[in-house]
Design an enzyme around this catalytic site. Structure first.
Site, PDB file in Angstrom:
ATOM      1  N   HIS A 214       0.844  -1.197   0.000  1.00 60.93           N
ATOM      2  CA  HIS A 214       0.000   0.000   0.000  1.00 60.93           C
ATOM      3  C   HIS A 214       0.879   1.247   0.000  1.00 60.93           C
ATOM      4  O   HIS A 214       2.115   1.158  -0.110  1.00 60.93           O
ATOM      5  CB  HIS A 214      -1.017  -0.032   1.148  1.00 60.93           C
ATOM      6  CG  HIS A 214      -0.417  -0.068   2.535  1.00 60.93           C
ATOM      7  ND1 HIS A 214       0.278   0.986   3.079  1.00 60.93           N
ATOM      8  CD2 HIS A 214      -0.428  -1.024   3.487  1.00 60.93           C
ATOM      9  CE1 HIS A 214       0.670   0.679   4.301  1.00 60.93           C
ATOM     10  NE2 HIS A 214       0.260  -0.545   4.572  1.00 60.93           N
TER      11      HIS A 214
ATOM     12  N   HIS B 240       4.141   1.387   2.157  1.00 63.02           N
ATOM     13  CA  HIS B 240       5.311   0.681   1.620  1.00 63.02           C
ATOM     14  C   HIS B 240       5.887   1.469   0.438  1.00 63.02           C
ATOM     15  O   HIS B 240       7.100   1.575   0.278  1.00 63.02           O
ATOM     16  CB  HIS B 240       4.939  -0.719   1.133  1.00 63.02           C
ATOM     17  CG  HIS B 240       4.202  -1.539   2.150  1.00 63.02           C
ATOM     18  ND1 HIS B 240       2.894  -1.914   1.987  1.00 63.02           N
ATOM     19  CD2 HIS B 240       4.593  -2.031   3.348  1.00 63.02           C
ATOM     20  CE1 HIS B 240       2.507  -2.632   3.035  1.00 63.02           C
ATOM     21  NE2 HIS B 240       3.513  -2.700   3.882  1.00 63.02           N
TER      22      HIS B 240
ATOM     23  N   CYS C  20       3.895 -11.841  21.585  1.00 62.22           N
ATOM     24  CA  CYS C  20       2.860 -11.272  20.714  1.00 62.22           C
ATOM     25  C   CYS C  20       3.080 -11.851  19.323  1.00 62.22           C
ATOM     26  O   CYS C  20       4.138 -11.644  18.721  1.00 62.22           O
ATOM     27  CB  CYS C  20       2.924  -9.746  20.677  1.00 62.22           C
ATOM     28  SG  CYS C  20       1.823  -9.083  19.399  1.00 62.22           S
TER      29      CYS C  20
ATOM     30  N   CYS D 189       3.690  -9.139  16.543  1.00 61.53           N
ATOM     31  CA  CYS D 189       5.042  -8.551  16.502  1.00 61.53           C
ATOM     32  C   CYS D 189       6.113  -9.620  16.335  1.00 61.53           C
ATOM     33  O   CYS D 189       7.264  -9.302  16.065  1.00 61.53           O
ATOM     34  CB  CYS D 189       5.365  -7.814  17.792  1.00 61.53           C
ATOM     35  SG  CYS D 189       4.291  -6.450  18.143  1.00 61.53           S
TER      36      CYS D 189
ATOM     37  N   CYS E 107      -0.097  -5.903  24.328  1.00 66.20           N
ATOM     38  CA  CYS E 107       1.000  -5.514  23.429  1.00 66.20           C
ATOM     39  C   CYS E 107       0.757  -4.067  22.991  1.00 66.20           C
ATOM     40  O   CYS E 107      -0.344  -3.746  22.517  1.00 66.20           O
ATOM     41  CB  CYS E 107       1.013  -6.437  22.212  1.00 66.20           C
ATOM     42  SG  CYS E 107       1.789  -5.672  20.783  1.00 66.20           S
TER      43      CYS E 107
ATOM     44  N   HIS F 275      -0.252  -3.952  19.049  1.00 65.84           N
ATOM     45  CA  HIS F 275      -1.459  -4.598  18.535  1.00 65.84           C
ATOM     46  C   HIS F 275      -2.640  -4.563  19.495  1.00 65.84           C
ATOM     47  O   HIS F 275      -3.742  -4.985  19.126  1.00 65.84           O
ATOM     48  CB  HIS F 275      -1.149  -6.051  18.141  1.00 65.84           C
ATOM     49  CG  HIS F 275      -0.201  -6.135  16.985  1.00 65.84           C
ATOM     50  ND1 HIS F 275       1.163  -6.147  17.151  1.00 65.84           N
ATOM     51  CD2 HIS F 275      -0.419  -6.159  15.651  1.00 65.84           C
ATOM     52  CE1 HIS F 275       1.741  -6.196  15.967  1.00 65.84           C
ATOM     53  NE2 HIS F 275       0.812  -6.199  15.042  1.00 65.84           N
TER      54      HIS F 275
ATOM     55  N   LYS G   3      -3.224   5.777  11.642  1.00 69.86           N
ATOM     56  CA  LYS G   3      -2.177   5.150  10.825  1.00 69.86           C
ATOM     57  C   LYS G   3      -2.798   4.324   9.697  1.00 69.86           C
ATOM     58  O   LYS G   3      -3.734   3.567   9.923  1.00 69.86           O
ATOM     59  CB  LYS G   3      -1.315   4.232  11.695  1.00 69.86           C
ATOM     60  CG  LYS G   3      -0.179   3.604  10.910  1.00 69.86           C
ATOM     61  CD  LYS G   3       0.571   2.532  11.659  1.00 69.86           C
ATOM     62  CE  LYS G   3       1.622   1.912  10.731  1.00 69.86           C
ATOM     63  NZ  LYS G   3       2.200   0.686  11.232  1.00 69.86           N
TER      64      LYS G   3
ATOM     65  N   LYS H 275      -3.141  -2.144   6.863  1.00 72.83           N
ATOM     66  CA  LYS H 275      -4.044  -3.150   6.311  1.00 72.83           C
ATOM     67  C   LYS H 275      -5.053  -3.586   7.367  1.00 72.83           C
ATOM     68  O   LYS H 275      -6.237  -3.724   7.102  1.00 72.83           O
ATOM     69  CB  LYS H 275      -3.211  -4.324   5.827  1.00 72.83           C
ATOM     70  CG  LYS H 275      -4.029  -5.368   5.132  1.00 72.83           C
ATOM     71  CD  LYS H 275      -3.495  -6.744   5.439  1.00 72.83           C
ATOM     72  CE  LYS H 275      -4.575  -7.780   5.299  1.00 72.83           C
ATOM     73  NZ  LYS H 275      -4.339  -8.962   6.085  1.00 72.83           N
TER      74      LYS H 275
HETATM   75  N1  MSP Z   1       9.163  -7.233   7.709  1.00 71.20           N
HETATM   76  C1  MSP Z   1       9.312  -6.161   8.611  1.00 71.20           C
HETATM   77  C2  MSP Z   1      10.572  -5.370   8.298  1.00 71.20           C
HETATM   78  C3  MSP Z   1      11.824  -6.173   8.311  1.00 71.20           C
HETATM   79  S1  MSP Z   1      13.179  -5.216   7.833  1.00 71.20           S
HETATM   80  C4  MSP Z   1      14.494  -6.155   8.104  1.00 71.20           C
HETATM   81  C5  MSP Z   1       8.120  -5.229   8.508  1.00 71.20           C
HETATM   82  N2  MSP Z   1       7.395  -5.294   7.389  1.00 71.20           N
HETATM   83  S2  MSP Z   1       6.094  -4.401   7.056  1.00 71.20           S
HETATM   84  O1  MSP Z   1       5.536  -4.963   5.845  1.00 71.20           O
HETATM   85  O2  MSP Z   1       5.247  -4.318   8.175  1.00 71.20           O
HETATM   86  O3  MSP Z   1       6.650  -3.005   6.676  1.00 71.20           O
HETATM   87  C6  MSP Z   1       6.783  -1.975   7.620  1.00 71.20           C
HETATM   88  C7  MSP Z   1       7.286  -0.770   6.874  1.00 71.20           C
HETATM   89  O4  MSP Z   1       6.361  -0.417   5.826  1.00 71.20           O
HETATM   90  C8  MSP Z   1       7.404   0.486   7.702  1.00 71.20           C
HETATM   91  O5  MSP Z   1       8.579   0.513   8.470  1.00 71.20           O
HETATM   92  C9  MSP Z   1       7.384   1.516   6.594  1.00 71.20           C
HETATM   93  O6  MSP Z   1       8.578   1.493   5.882  1.00 71.20           O
HETATM   94  C10 MSP Z   1       6.283   0.982   5.700  1.00 71.20           C
HETATM   95  N3  MSP Z   1       4.952   1.398   6.154  1.00 71.20           N
HETATM   96  C11 MSP Z   1       3.880   0.590   6.341  1.00 71.20           C
HETATM   97  N4  MSP Z   1       2.819   1.361   6.739  1.00 71.20           N
HETATM   98  C12 MSP Z   1       3.178   2.641   6.804  1.00 71.20           C
HETATM   99  C13 MSP Z   1       2.512   3.842   7.129  1.00 71.20           C
HETATM  100  N5  MSP Z   1       1.239   3.897   7.446  1.00 71.20           N
HETATM  101  N6  MSP Z   1       3.227   4.971   7.080  1.00 71.20           N
HETATM  102  C14 MSP Z   1       4.553   4.988   6.736  1.00 71.20           C
HETATM  103  N7  MSP Z   1       5.199   3.871   6.427  1.00 71.20           N
HETATM  104  C15 MSP Z   1       4.555   2.674   6.460  1.00 71.20           C
HETATM  105  O7  MSP Z   1       7.906  -4.456   9.430  1.00 71.20           O
END
Ligand code: MSP
Length: 640
Positions: free
Chosen positions: A18, A21, A126, A129, A143, A146, A295, A298
């Protein structure tokens, strides 16, 4: 020159990509393009995080084996990046053999150095996490991420002696003020380190509980904890431990949002230290994209699909918006209104208007040839000085991950150039025939526009390519803050007009633009001269299913004067019903038997109550003209 290396988080494959990312990955891409512009080699790593409980549960829910499930979602991430004009140099999957080898190498290395031990542990786990919490870390027994009650689990596991490095890490952060940036996150980590003893990190899961992971090389009854596994993608994706690319690009910078600060600020540097590897240079931490102050995520069901946004507004506008709207480190709200506001104010009014007015004036006064500047007056040198400062600030701020401020600084130049044109009034000089002064007051903004295009090229690569072409410049040139002011070479042929970013009406966004053009000949005239500011890839083009068809029947739409209802044979079992805005140019009785070009895979929609399954292509400019093949082609013939 030290090469530049940046990583995004590797994203979990339990959900579709989304806007959140997309943001971090766009920042990574912009940074790499920016450093290349400064003459460095740059490398962008991204990828997908595919092991662990969370993914296993999502795969089970989808009724698929985890590997099949991971393949599918990982492919979505990989396919999204080129569509956002992101060019990763490495896309790591944690299920790849190369990554698994690297994780096992690291585990063995840290084990051999005495920093991994076997012990019994009980803690609050958790699943969201994928980590244990201490009682102190829970908020009201829940947690903090979550807001669910974690499960108390007690079992034998392997531990990384993270506690050993607490004092060292604290000192490293104190000695290197920009190791974690912006400062608020550095302070947060220091506060965490000061708040009590750092615990050792449980880095294994017994296979009896979870088998979806990488085997520990020293005990095959256990798999590696997903965070210890995932963080290593930042070096496995470079070919660590022995690859040449690793030797060349490591150490680099990590980009993350604040949700994963602790693993990156505490686990990751202590792991590197324990293995005797160099630490990363910077951890750049950004805030959250919020939708109405919540925030985007998903699980909350409030995500924005980047493909939908770019489909409406274009990739460049989307990239610009994200980089400009979020002050790196703080949270930012996203909404379609905010995006349209930025497009109209910054891109259409300020930037688009500058290119449009200067290029069309230059076409009128100098036949589109770049003029030679003559004597410089104080207003010219003031503008040149403004350009120098704005570009210098842009480079300084962008290098420090202060993207929004960097763009603000560049816009001082964009607005300064517009004001310069207003103040020097080229039209008045033309009227009195002062061609020498006119040449200077056209040459100054043209040179300024070239500097603007250079600075914007990492953020809006496709639009910048159009700007370069309009200014008669080769696409990639180096940008140095201290470079002297450069004129656009006199005599170079420039574009006669420019429509980089047409204004967007919030009520009728770009999606409806083609429909609007069809029903408004005036709009069609304007559209005919607007070059498209975006490029598409060959893959994008291949998504269009264009076919030759033969019209077999045509009649007027009962409820719309401009529309005809057609039946078009495109080689399928039945002719397609297509509603098209042809009535002003063609009588229905003239159409049967004509061959046309049909966009066959356009999503069906209803036009004034009649279903339309495809689009008949026409050419605009003057009277609407049907596109056809130069000689008869069997219905269904592919157009490529
Ligand atoms: N898999 C772990 C990261 C491992 S890195 C060695 C993870 N994945 S995640 O799919 O949850 O991705 C989290 C990241 O996605 C956040 O740190 C950020 O880069 C991005 N974001 C996801 N949602 C976001 C927002 N709402 N706002 C900004 N960035 C966001 O955690």
């Amino acid at each position: 020159m030290q090469p530049f290396y940046v990583t995004t988080p590797i994203y979990y494959v339990n959900a579709q990509p989304h806007l959140g990312h997309a943001y971090t990955t766009i920042v990574g891409d912009c940074l790499c393009r920016f450093h290349r512009l400064l003459g460095k080699e740059a490398f962008l790593l991204t990828g997908t995080d595919e092991h662990g409980e969370k993914i296993l549960q999502a795969a089970e829910k989808a009724g698929k084996p985890p590997s099949v499930f991971a393949d599918e979602i990982s492919a979505r991430f990989a396919a999204l990046w080129p569509q956002l004009n992101i060019e990763p140099d490495s896309f790591v999957r944690t299920t790849s053999a190369r990554h698994e080898e690297c994780v096992q190498w690291m585990l063995q290395r840290v084990y051999d150095r005495g920093d991994i031990y076997f012990g019994e542990y009980g803690g609050y786990y958790c699943y969201g996490c994928e980590r244990f919490y201490t009682e102190k870390e829970l908020e009201g027994g829940l947690c903090p991420q979550h807001l669910v009650k974690p499960e108390y689990i007690s079992e034998k596991n392997y531990f990384f002696r993270m506690s050993r490095y607490q004092g060292w890490l604290r000192q490293h952060i104190l000695d290197n003020p920009d190791f974690i940036r912006p400062e608020r996150y550095r302070n947060e980590v220091l506060a965490l380190l000061d708040s009590g003893a750092l615990e050792d990190l449980c880095i294994s899961r017994p296979k009896t509980r979870l088998a979806w992971g990488i085997d520990l090389p020293f005990d095959r009854d256990y798999v590696c904890y997903v965070w210890f596994d995932a963080l290593l993608s930042y070096i496995s994706g470079l070919g660590a431990p022995d690859g040449e690319v690793f030797k060349k690009f490591w150490p680099g910078e990590n980009l993350v949002a604040k949700d994963i600060l602790k693993p990156h600020a505490v686990f990751w540097p202590t792991m590197l230290k324990a293995a005797g590897l160099e630490l990363y240079r910077h951890l750049n931490v950004h805030g959250y994209w919020l939708v109405r102050e919540t925030k985007m995520s998903k699980s909350l069901g409030n995500v924005m699909d980047p493909l939908e946004v770019i489909g409406k507004y274009g990739v460049d506008a989307f990239r610009y918006f994200l980089m400009r709207e979020m002050s790196f480190g703080s949270d930012a709200n996203v909404s379609e209104e905010a995006l349209v506001g930025r497009i109209n104010a910054d891109l259409a009014n300020d930037l688009g208007n500058l290119f449009s007015r200067v290029l069309s004036m230059n076409a009128k006064y100098f036949g589109s040839s770049a003029p030679q500047a003559r004597e410089l007056l104080p207003e010219d040198t003031a503008l040149i000085e403004l350009a120098r400062t704005a570009v210098e600030n842009f480079i300084r701020l962008f290098s420090r991950a202060r993207f929004s401020h960097a763009l603000e600084s560049l816009w001082e130049l964009v607005r300064g150039l517009n004001k310069y044109v207003d103040a020097t009034a080229p039209w008045a000089l033309h009227k009195v025939g002062d061609m020498a002064r006119l040449a200077t007051v056209m040459a100054v903004p043209l040179a300024g526009m070239y500097r603007v295009a250079l600075c914007l090229s990492p953020i809006m690569p496709a639009a910048a390519a159009v700007m370069f072409a309009q200014l008669g410049q080769p696409a990639r040139r180096a940008l140095a803050a201290d470079a002297l002011w450069e004129w656009v070479e006199p005599g170079v042929m420039l574009a006669a007009s420019s429509a980089l970013f047409p204004r967007v009406d919030p009520l009728t966004p770009a999606e409806d633009a083609s429909a609007a053009r069809r029903s408004s000949p005036k709009a069609a005239d304007q559209a005919a001269v607007e070059p498209c500011a975006c490029t598409i890839t060959h893959e994008d083009f291949q998504k269009l299913d264009l076919r030759v068809g033969t019209i077999v029947a045509a009649e007027r739409h009962p409820d719309a004067d401009r529309l005809l209802c057609l039946a078009v044979d495109i080689g399928e079992e039945h002719p397609r019903s297509i509603v098209s805005g042809l009535a002003e140019a063609y009588a229905p009785e003239d159409l049967p038997g004509r061959q046309v070009v049909v966009l066959a895979n356009l999503a069906p929609r209803k036009l004034r109550g009649k279903e339309s399954r495809g689009m008949v292509l026409t050419a605009e400019g003057g009277k609407l003209a049907l596109l056809t093949a130069s000689h008869p082609v069997p219905p269904g013939g592919k157009v490529s």
